[in-house]
Design a protein around this motif. Structure first.
Motif, mmCIF file in Angstrom:
data_model
loop_
_atom_site.group_PDB
_atom_site.id
_atom_site.type_symbol
_atom_site.label_atom_id
_atom_site.label_comp_id
_atom_site.label_asym_id
_atom_site.label_seq_id
_atom_site.Cartn_x
_atom_site.Cartn_y
_atom_site.Cartn_z
ATOM 1 N N MET A 93 6.957 2.651 53.830
ATOM 2 C CA MET A 93 5.954 3.696 54.013
ATOM 3 C C MET A 93 4.557 3.093 54.039
ATOM 4 O O MET A 93 4.244 2.209 53.242
ATOM 5 N N ALA A 94 3.740 3.587 54.957
ATOM 6 C CA ALA A 94 2.327 3.239 54.988
ATOM 7 C C ALA A 94 1.530 4.544 54.949
ATOM 8 O O ALA A 94 1.787 5.437 55.761
ATOM 9 N N MET A 95 0.618 4.668 54.015
ATOM 10 C CA MET A 95 -0.157 5.900 53.859
ATOM 11 C C MET A 95 -1.486 5.850 54.600
ATOM 12 O O MET A 95 -2.011 6.867 55.027
ATOM 13 N N ALA A 96 -2.050 4.639 54.744
ATOM 14 C CA ALA A 96 -3.373 4.516 55.364
ATOM 15 C C ALA A 96 -3.458 3.140 56.032
ATOM 16 O O ALA A 96 -2.728 2.216 55.654
ATOM 17 N N ARG A 129 5.117 7.513 63.583
ATOM 18 C CA ARG A 129 3.838 8.073 63.157
ATOM 19 C C ARG A 129 4.069 9.415 62.462
ATOM 20 O O ARG A 129 4.840 10.248 62.941
ATOM 21 N N LEU A 130 3.395 9.606 61.357
ATOM 22 C CA LEU A 130 3.516 10.845 60.588
ATOM 23 C C LEU A 130 2.281 11.707 60.802
ATOM 24 O O LEU A 130 1.173 11.186 60.991
ATOM 25 N N PRO A 131 2.439 13.035 60.730
ATOM 26 C CA PRO A 131 1.288 13.917 60.956
ATOM 27 C C PRO A 131 0.247 13.844 59.853
ATOM 28 O O PRO A 131 -0.906 14.222 60.066
ATOM 29 N N ARG A 132 0.637 13.378 58.687
ATOM 30 C CA ARG A 132 -0.268 13.216 57.553
ATOM 31 C C ARG A 132 0.436 12.327 56.539
ATOM 32 O O ARG A 132 1.620 12.041 56.682
#
Length: 479
Positions: A183-186, A209-212
């Motif tokens: 997981m990558a948050m930023a 890619r995640l929406p947020r």
């Protein structure tokens, strides 16, 4: 509060001592063909610097090892020597920030600090390396015989920056390849996909890619895809930045947003753009299996909770006693998602038995499995009290109930050498005996779990409940 008689169930009571001994108090017989090692990982102590930790995800990782050969079992446990563990035994209070625990000192002590890698979630053997996994950072390598900590492992630099590497890799047993994600948050929220070849070299496959910023714990594998069934567990931007700047802990920054639904991502194993499909909201943590069926559909089995995130997280945060304020039964319900070539998704619960920590014969990973096993909760129990086997062909459910006050950890499957049937092997797992404050190792014939364990080896002490484990035919040589 859960209790046995008038005694609360101390499911995560710490085990500070490190042991190394052959198990000699036994009932039954260890099968002669059962030769290999079971490793397990979980939080060994739920305090740091004398301060209680706020969530079981924060406990320092402790590996346990059961080396089996010639009808005997050798036990060993060791704490993983992470920076958090080493500092926690000499500090006053929590030395580092954790997922669900803040350091003393307010904003200045917590702002812009990542959670400490406590290496406490799972353990795998990959290309001869024993790796403890914690999904927010790099694996930690250990000696497979002594359990000595060697240090964080970045796959020769292929795990960049924080090196997030999930606790639930999957294998293609035909190719010997291991697949996983991080997981990558930023700065861009995404899931980064990896393939480790037979030699252990890591290759990047692509990303979703995640929406947020979102939380996703597990992944499935088929012959064509890595399969993500991403629950709507999100970090709202206000809470996300609040956690980053030390206003609240990272776990409390998660919300379950049903309006988003569940996002399914099918990532081609041979490269290419992920296929994204949206369906009804589901709340789950663990997969049982995934596979491509004869019609070209993708089939995924998960453990779906009928609860709010607050209820589920309340269970996970029950440290001193297991789920001490929870009113929901332990675990979720086995639920099957079928994703057609046209993108239609059907969702069916195929059992009413509550459970968690699903296990299969790993030789059937990424292909149809007839059987799966789980730690179950019968009679509306708030904690695991049984082992259940489900036959996907007949729908038959077979359950072995443990005596009152005994809590089974996750069981792992060990196939009988040269087995030709899927359930020809053994289920191996520790059991916490809350009545006598001790633990034992139970071995079941997977063909007949109803008959009870064929071998029980009683330990000389208790064990806090662990998370995940693995079996390898390599026989560890304690020395």
């Amino acid at each position: 509060m859960n209790s046995v008689g008038n005694n609360p169930i101390q499911a995560y009571a710490p085990l500070y001592e490190e042991y190394d001994y052959p198990i000699d108090d036994v009932t039954g017989t260890l099968p002669a063909e059962l030769r290999g090692t079971v490793y397990r990982n979980g939080p060994g102590k739920m305090e740091a610097g004398g301060t209680p930790l706020g969530h079981i995800f924060d406990g320092d990782g402790m590996l346990t090892m059961y080396s089996m050969s010639d009808g005997t079992v050798h036990f060993r446990n060791r704490f993983i020597q992470t920076k958090h563990y080493q500092r926690s035994i000499v500090s006053e209070g929590a030395p580092l920030r954790a997922l669900g625990t803040m350091r003393k000192g307010g904003l200045l002590a917590n702002a812009l600090r990542f959670p400490a890698n406590v290496a406490n979630t799972a353990v795998v053997m990959n290309a001869g390396k024993l790796l403890a996994l914690w999904e927010g950072g790099r694996p930690t390598e250990l000696d497979p015989d002594t359990l000595r900590t060697k240090g964080e492992y970045d796959y020769d630099g292929e795990l960049k920056w924080l090196g997030a590497f999930s606790a639930h890799p999957k294998w293609d047993r035909e190719t010997g390849e291991m697949y996983n994600f991080g997981m990558a948050m930023a700065p861009v929220p995404k899931l980064i996909c990896y393939r480790a070849d037979r030699a252990g070299k890591l290759h990047r496959l692509g990303e979703v890619r995640l929406p947020r910023p979102m939380f996703n714990h597990d992944v499935g594998l088929t012959k064509r895809y890595l399969v993500f069934v991403i629950p709507p567990l999100v970090f709202p931007l206000k809470k996300f930045f609040g956690a980053a700047f030390g206003l609240l802990n990272y776990i409390d920054a998660i919300e379950y947003d049903e309006s988003m639904g569940t996002m399914i991502a099918l990532v081609p194993r041979d490269g290419g753009k992920p296929r994204i499909i949206h369906t009804d909201p589901l709340l789950h943590l663990h997969f049982c299996n995934a596979y491509d069926d004869e019609n070209g559909d993708v089939v995924v089995d998960v453990m779906n909770y009928h609860a709010s995130w607050e209820q589920l997280n309340g269970q996970l945060a029950g440290v001193e006693t297991l789920m001490e304020t929870s009113t929901m039964p332990f675990g979720g319900l086995p639920t099957r998602l079928r994703i057609s070539g046209s993108g239609t998704v059907t969702i069916d619960e195929f059992s009413s038995v509550h459970g968690e920590f699903p296990t299969i014969n790993v030789f059937n990973m990424a292909r149809p499995n007839r059987y799966f096993y789980m730690s179950a909760a019968t009679g509306g129990s708030l904690y695991p009290n049984a082992l259940t086997k489900i036959d996907n062909e007949t729908g038959r459910e077979i359950t072995f109930g443990f005596p009152d006050g005994e809590l089974p950890h996750e069981a792992v499957f060990a196939a009988r050498p040269d087995a030709t049937e899927e359930d020809d092997g053994w289920l191996i797992g520790p059991v916490l005996d809350a009545v006598n404050n001790t633990a034992k190792l139970s071995v079941f014939d997977a063909k007949d779990i109803e008959a009870g364990p064929v071998y029980v080896g009683r330990l000389r002490h208790h064990l806090p409940l662990s998370f995940h484990g693995c079996y390898t035919p390599r026989i560890a040589q304690p020395h």
